[in-house]
Design an enzyme around this catalytic site. Structure first.
Site, mmCIF file in Angstrom:
data_model
loop_
_atom_site.group_PDB
_atom_site.id
_atom_site.type_symbol
_atom_site.label_atom_id
_atom_site.label_comp_id
_atom_site.label_asym_id
_atom_site.label_seq_id
_atom_site.Cartn_x
_atom_site.Cartn_y
_atom_site.Cartn_z
ATOM 1 N N ASP A 31 -18.191 30.760 -27.088
ATOM 2 C CA ASP A 31 -18.283 29.781 -25.998
ATOM 3 C C ASP A 31 -19.556 30.039 -25.204
ATOM 4 O OD1 ASP A 31 -15.937 27.901 -24.382
ATOM 5 O OD2 ASP A 31 -17.751 28.483 -23.296
ATOM 6 N N HIS A 101 -10.107 22.096 -29.924
ATOM 7 C CA HIS A 101 -10.584 23.477 -30.065
ATOM 8 C C HIS A 101 -9.564 24.429 -29.464
ATOM 9 C CE1 HIS A 101 -12.304 21.497 -26.521
ATOM 10 N NE2 HIS A 101 -12.158 22.640 -25.877
ATOM 11 N N ILE A 102 -9.447 25.570 -30.092
ATOM 12 C CA ILE A 102 -8.625 26.654 -29.551
ATOM 13 C C ILE A 102 -9.574 27.619 -28.862
ATOM 14 C CG2 ILE A 102 -7.032 28.544 -30.075
ATOM 15 C CD1 ILE A 102 -6.351 27.105 -32.718
HETATM 16 P P1 AMP Z 1 -12.588 22.445 -22.804
HETATM 17 O O1 AMP Z 1 -12.989 22.415 -21.358
HETATM 18 O O2 AMP Z 1 -11.239 23.014 -23.061
HETATM 19 O O3 AMP Z 1 -12.788 21.093 -23.447
HETATM 20 O O4 AMP Z 1 -13.566 23.478 -23.502
HETATM 21 C C1 AMP Z 1 -14.856 23.159 -23.870
HETATM 22 C C2 AMP Z 1 -15.601 24.463 -23.975
HETATM 23 O O5 AMP Z 1 -16.778 24.240 -24.700
HETATM 24 C C3 AMP Z 1 -15.996 25.081 -22.626
HETATM 25 O O6 AMP Z 1 -15.413 26.367 -22.503
HETATM 26 C C4 AMP Z 1 -17.517 25.139 -22.703
HETATM 27 O O7 AMP Z 1 -18.058 26.288 -22.093
HETATM 28 C C5 AMP Z 1 -17.761 25.109 -24.208
HETATM 29 N N1 AMP Z 1 -19.051 24.587 -24.621
HETATM 30 C C6 AMP Z 1 -19.668 23.470 -24.170
HETATM 31 N N2 AMP Z 1 -20.825 23.297 -24.809
HETATM 32 C C7 AMP Z 1 -20.964 24.333 -25.690
HETATM 33 C C8 AMP Z 1 -21.957 24.723 -26.629
HETATM 34 N N3 AMP Z 1 -23.073 24.009 -26.822
HETATM 35 N N4 AMP Z 1 -21.766 25.851 -27.341
HETATM 36 C C9 AMP Z 1 -20.654 26.590 -27.162
HETATM 37 N N5 AMP Z 1 -19.662 26.270 -26.292
HETATM 38 C C10 AMP Z 1 -19.820 25.154 -25.565
#
Ligand code: AMP
Length: 115
Positions: A31, A101-102
């Site tokens: 993440d 996503h998990i």
């Molecule tokens: P959610 O809020 O459950 O939809 O989780 C989305 C997650 O994706 C968050 O924890 C973000 O920090 C992560 N995220 C967003 N953009 C990226 C990226 N480019 N690479 C890795 N993680 C990301």
């Protein structure tokens, strides 16, 4: 064709990510904004927007995602110390990226209940 999700772009290597595991059905990467010493995301390569949209057609894929978690936990060294899996679905769930996503969190004692 629908625009690719952010995570589909990561799958297709159009956006960089620290990928730590991949197989034919799923991808796991770090993440970008870690909430624990280890914060990984496990995603299906096939796009399912959110858990709320999963159906019985996705049963095998969902089973595969969860069965892969202990494999990743062993590989990354936190199988024994423990970890937490979180799936945020929809606005009240805190979802920000519309591609199932998990969250896999480890490396510190996590509190309960979450905020
Ligand atoms: P959610 O809020 O459950 O939809 O989780 C989305 C997650 O994706 C968050 O924890 C973000 O920090 C992560 N995220 C967003 N953009 C990226 C990226 N480019 N690479 C890795 N993680 C990301």
């Amino acid at each position: 064709m629908a625009e690719k999700s952010l995570f589909e772009k990561i799958c297709d290597r159009e956006i960089p990510a620290e990928i730590i595991y991949e197989d034919e059905l799923c991808l796991c990467f770090k993440d970008i904004s870690p909430q624990a010493p280890t914060h990984l995301l496990v995603i299906p390569k096939e796009r399912i927007n959110r858990l709320a949209e999963a159906t019985s057609d996705h049963q095998n894929l969902l089973g595969h995602l969860f069965a892969t978690v202990p494999h990743i936990a062993r590989q990354e060294g936190f199988l024994e110390s423990g970890f937490r899996c979180v799936i945020n679905s929809g606005p009240d769930g805190g979802e920000t990226v519309p591609h199932l996503h998990i969250h896999l969190l480890a490396g510190r004692k996590l509190e309960w209940p979450p905020g």
